[in-house]
Write an enzyme that holds these catalytic residues in place. Structure first.
Site, PDB file in Angstrom:
ATOM      1  N   ASP A  16       0.191  -5.294 -15.134  1.00  0.00           N
ATOM      2  CA  ASP A  16       0.222  -6.441 -14.225  1.00  0.00           C
ATOM      3  C   ASP A  16      -1.028  -6.561 -13.363  1.00  0.00           C
ATOM      4  O   ASP A  16      -1.640  -7.624 -13.309  1.00  0.00           O
ATOM      5  CB  ASP A  16       1.472  -6.390 -13.344  1.00  0.00           C
ATOM      6  CG  ASP A  16       2.730  -6.545 -14.160  1.00  0.00           C
ATOM      7  OD1 ASP A  16       3.138  -7.684 -14.412  1.00  0.00           O
ATOM      8  OD2 ASP A  16       3.280  -5.508 -14.593  1.00  0.00           O
ATOM      9  N   ARG A  97       2.490   1.147   2.161  1.00  0.00           N
ATOM     10  CA  ARG A  97       1.936  -0.214   2.097  1.00  0.00           C
ATOM     11  C   ARG A  97       0.954  -0.541   3.214  1.00  0.00           C
ATOM     12  O   ARG A  97      -0.114  -1.102   2.944  1.00  0.00           O
ATOM     13  CB  ARG A  97       3.059  -1.249   2.025  1.00  0.00           C
ATOM     14  CG  ARG A  97       3.978  -1.070   0.831  1.00  0.00           C
ATOM     15  CD  ARG A  97       3.205  -0.909  -0.457  1.00  0.00           C
ATOM     16  NE  ARG A  97       4.057  -0.735  -1.622  1.00  0.00           N
ATOM     17  CZ  ARG A  97       3.796   0.094  -2.619  1.00  0.00           C
ATOM     18  NH1 ARG A  97       2.711   0.846  -2.602  1.00  0.00           N
ATOM     19  NH2 ARG A  97       4.600   0.179  -3.648  1.00  0.00           N
ATOM     20  N   ASP A 126       7.484  -5.386  -0.891  1.00  0.00           N
ATOM     21  CA  ASP A 126       6.087  -4.970  -0.813  1.00  0.00           C
ATOM     22  C   ASP A 126       5.129  -6.134  -0.559  1.00  0.00           C
ATOM     23  O   ASP A 126       4.153  -6.003   0.156  1.00  0.00           O
ATOM     24  CB  ASP A 126       5.690  -4.208  -2.088  1.00  0.00           C
ATOM     25  CG  ASP A 126       6.305  -2.814  -2.111  1.00  0.00           C
ATOM     26  OD1 ASP A 126       6.604  -2.286  -1.016  1.00  0.00           O
ATOM     27  OD2 ASP A 126       6.495  -2.257  -3.202  1.00  0.00           O
ATOM     28  N   SER A 177      11.331   0.491 -13.136  1.00  0.00           N
ATOM     29  CA  SER A 177      10.198   0.165 -12.278  1.00  0.00           C
ATOM     30  C   SER A 177      10.083   1.295 -11.264  1.00  0.00           C
ATOM     31  O   SER A 177      11.028   1.571 -10.516  1.00  0.00           O
ATOM     32  CB  SER A 177      10.470  -1.172 -11.593  1.00  0.00           C
ATOM     33  OG  SER A 177       9.634  -1.274 -10.472  1.00  0.00           O
TER      34      SER A 177
HETATM   35  N1  ARG Z   1      13.059  -0.799  -2.284  1.00  0.00           N
HETATM   36  C1  ARG Z   1      12.035   0.091  -1.865  1.00  0.00           C
HETATM   37  C2  ARG Z   1      11.277  -0.466  -0.694  1.00  0.00           C
HETATM   38  O1  ARG Z   1      11.351  -1.633  -0.457  1.00  0.00           O
HETATM   39  C3  ARG Z   1      11.146   0.529  -2.984  1.00  0.00           C
HETATM   40  C4  ARG Z   1      10.510  -0.496  -3.829  1.00  0.00           C
HETATM   41  C5  ARG Z   1       9.549   0.177  -4.709  1.00  0.00           C
HETATM   42  N2  ARG Z   1       9.240  -0.409  -5.945  1.00  0.00           N
HETATM   43  C6  ARG Z   1       9.666  -0.022  -7.151  1.00  0.00           C
HETATM   44  N3  ARG Z   1       9.078  -0.513  -8.172  1.00  0.00           N
HETATM   45  N4  ARG Z   1      10.615   0.808  -7.342  1.00  0.00           N
HETATM   46  O2  ARG Z   1      10.619   0.245   0.015  1.00  0.00           O
END
Ligand code: ARG
Length: 398
Positions: A16, A97, A126, A177
């Protein structure tokens, strides 16, 4: 006229973010794409990723090793805050992040870019964290999020990339993911989308299944200084080594798995699996040491602050005035949070079995039921009379 001239793109090396490079240039008229990959201790080899960005059309490919900064400036403050989103998730992804956003903004300023791009879709947290943090750090930068707009399926993404010389992934893509860094893993999608389906053992990488964990308990001693973990089993240790070793030790006992339904900021509920062995145990130990060294009112008041803090971090407000104000409160409370916590690790659970501190407010003379007791028992009667007076008056009134 394109949407921007020069863009710094948050780069992971995956399909991506690779496809974002030609997409930005060919569809959105961007003249130059500079990529930035952050090493947060996720264990990926960074050199192939650096090269892949150049092969995909980036003019400059930056790699920033920020594992230490990540642990010290983002992970450890969250431990001081005992930060658990919805009382469970220690924010391993969310904490990364704002740091990545900061690196992107710094790179944009250094290279004279007018925009920052990332590969987030429109459904997650994110994108919020990146956009809000970038806006807070440099409101004049544009933010481009191709994957929020392109509407490609996975196949279409790969096909688009192939047109521009980005090879289709050779290994069969994992159905999950995954986001990983030194503080933990977040795993979504595939069979996990059924909230009633038990996660298959294969999703876990940092923790052992209980059936494979040692049959004898193991003890670890975690030393804290002003709320920061500084030693392991009596040995002074730097933050990255501490988290690395503690992940290993606690993960080996099957500690640190979380399976939860979580409320995203964008309104949807998602089923998340996390593995955050060290982070969870550090928070547990830290919180226990606070119980020994902080007064009742500060401890209890801080628990409310911690919830607000966790929500802020989860919701992308790391760089915000309220977060800064809470940091001030939390830092002030940590002055005396110094001591050692002993934790027993066994079959998936970590249990605090001992704590000690030179700053302890626990006093045997006052707590004991033995002869050394200095507590004035008679004083209790008058205290209780006055304490209970409002409820007596209430009862007398008809
Ligand atoms: N839900 C978690 C957060 O918002 C993790 C998201 C991470 N992404 C993933 N591809 N698992 O912090």
């Amino acid at each position: 006229m394109g949407r921007a001239k020069k863009v710094v793109l948050a780069y992971s090396g995956g399909v991506d973010t690779s496809v974002c490079i030609p997409y930005l240039m060919n569809e959105w008229g961007v003249e130059e794409v500079i990529t930035l990959a952050a090493d947060l201790g996720q264990g990926d080899e960074l050199e192939p990723i650096r090269k892949k960005a150049l092969d995909s059309g980036a003019s400059v490919s930056l790699v920033a090793d920020v594992t230490e900064t990540f642990v010290k400036e983002y992970g450890f403050p969250a431990i001081q805050a005992n930060a658990l989103y919805e009382n469970r998730y220690p924010l391993s992804t969310a904490l990364a992040r704002p740091l990545i956003a900061k690196l992107l903004v710094e790179a944009a300023q250094e290279y004279g870019a007018d925009a920052i791009a990332h590969g987030c879709t429109g459904k997650g947290n994110d994108q919020v964290r990146f956009d809000v943090a970038i806006g807070a750090l440099n409101p004049s930068l544009k933010i481009l999020a191709p994957a929020r707009e392109w509407g490609f399926s996975r196949e279409q993404t790969i096909e688009y990339g192939e047109k521009y010389g980005i090879p289709a992934p050779v290994t069969k893509k994992s159905p999950y993911s995954i986001d990983r860094n030194l503080l933990g893993m977040a795993i979504e999608a595939g069979v996990l989308e059924d909230p009633y389906a038990e996660p298959p053992e294969e999703v876990y990488q940092m923790t052992k299944a209980i059936s494979d964990t040692p049959n004898e308990p193991e003890y670890v001693e975690i030393g804290f200084e002003k709320g920061l973990p500084v030693s392991l089993n009596g040995q002074a240790i730097d933050p990255v080594a501490l988290v690395t070793q503690l992940n290993q030790i606690t993960g080996n006992h099957g500690i640190g798995r979380i399976d939860m339904i979580e409320n995203r900021l964008v309104g949807i509920k998602s089923r998340e699996i996390y593995e955050t062995p060290a982070l969870l145990v550090l928070i547990q130990a830290h919180r226990d040491l606070e119980s020994l060294t902080l007064t009742a009112d500060v401890t209890q008041y801080k628990r409310g602050i911690e919830q607000t803090y966790s929500q802020l971090v989860y919701n992308g407000l790391w760089f915000s005035p309220l977060k800064g104000a809470l940091d001030g409160f939390i830092a002030n409370t940590q002055e005396r949070v110094t001591g050692t916590v002993r934790v027993k690790l066994f079959k998936g659970s970590a249990t605090v079995v001992g704590r000690k501190s030179d700053q302890s407010l626990y006093s045997l003379d006052w707590a004991t039921y033995g002869e050394e007791d200095v507590f004035d028992h008679k004083a209790a009667e008058g205290f209780i009379y006055i304490w209970g007076l409002p409820t007596r008056l209430w009862s007398q009134q008809t």
